[in-house]
Design an enzyme around this catalytic site. Structure first.
Site, PDB file in Angstrom:
ATOM      1  N   HIS A 111      -1.681 -14.717   3.176  1.00  0.00           N
ATOM      2  CA  HIS A 111      -0.702 -15.369   3.450  1.00  0.00           C
ATOM      3  C   HIS A 111      -1.642 -15.765   4.957  1.00  0.00           C
ATOM      4  CE1 HIS A 111       2.473 -13.071   2.541  1.00  0.00           C
ATOM      5  NE2 HIS A 111       3.046 -14.070   2.925  1.00  0.00           N
ATOM      6  N   HIS A 150      -3.159  -5.126   6.592  1.00  0.00           N
ATOM      7  CA  HIS A 150      -4.289  -5.979   6.171  1.00  0.00           C
ATOM      8  C   HIS A 150      -5.120  -5.465   7.597  1.00  0.00           C
ATOM      9  CE1 HIS A 150      -3.910  -9.164   3.141  1.00  0.00           C
ATOM     10  NE2 HIS A 150      -2.749  -8.950   3.267  1.00  0.00           N
TER      11      HIS A 150
END
Length: 175
Positions: A111, A150
């Site tokens: 992303h 993440h």
């Protein structure tokens, strides 16, 4: 491998800091909305708008974006499946994930890579939009940390990957 230990400790400590506070559910709600803007749908809309409304740079913008993604995606998948870095919640029971990621591994953040790729291409073709594009890309990266999917280094590598691939495509397209 000792070099990675301080980085891994920092990653874990930062994730704990970001995810262990009393407002984490409210932050996750906002982060989910921001993260969703980086799923890819908006990139297609931006490309379509540029193509339809800008006779001068629209086609070059779309070509550059497509080329950048053609470069970025195989590198992303190769890195992700080579490093096989586990996601934050797999490192500590104290870490929660507020969404279910689309794949198993965390490094790099796709992303973030896509967000910074688009921000770099947007800033090249439409410089007045650069501040907005980079803030948006930065918020996408931050949202991935705040959602617990993440680590900071996943996001940093995503930034480098996205900007690098965009720069290669910009130089190849030449407009």
């Amino acid at each position: 491998m000792r070099v990675m230990n301080p980085i891994a400790r920092f990653d874990l400590a930062f994730s704990l800091f970001c995810l262990q506070h009393r407002f984490n559910h409210q932050v996750a709600r906002m982060s989910r909305a921001v993260s969703h803007t980086g799923d890819g749908h908006l990139y297609a809309v931006i490309a379509l708008v540029a193509y339809l409304l800008d006779d001068t740079l629209g086609k070059a913008f779309v070509l550059c974006g497509l080329l950048a993604f053609l470069i970025e995606l195989p590198i992303y998948w190769t890195l992700k499946n080579s490093f096989k870095r586990r996601r934050p919640q797999e490192f500590s029971e104290q870490l929660v994930s507020f969404i279910t990621p689309s794949d198993r591994y965390s490094l790099p953040s796709g992303h973030t890579a896509a967000g910074f790729l688009m921000a770099t291409v947007i800033s090249h073709y439409y410089p007045p939009l650069a501040p907005f594009a980079f803030v948006w890309a930065g918020l996408i990266g931050l949202s991935r940390i705040l959602l617990g999917v993440h680590f900071v280094t996943d996001v940093v590598i995503g930034v480098l990957l996205g900007v690098g691939c965009a720069e290669i495509a910009i130089n190849a397209v030449g407009v």
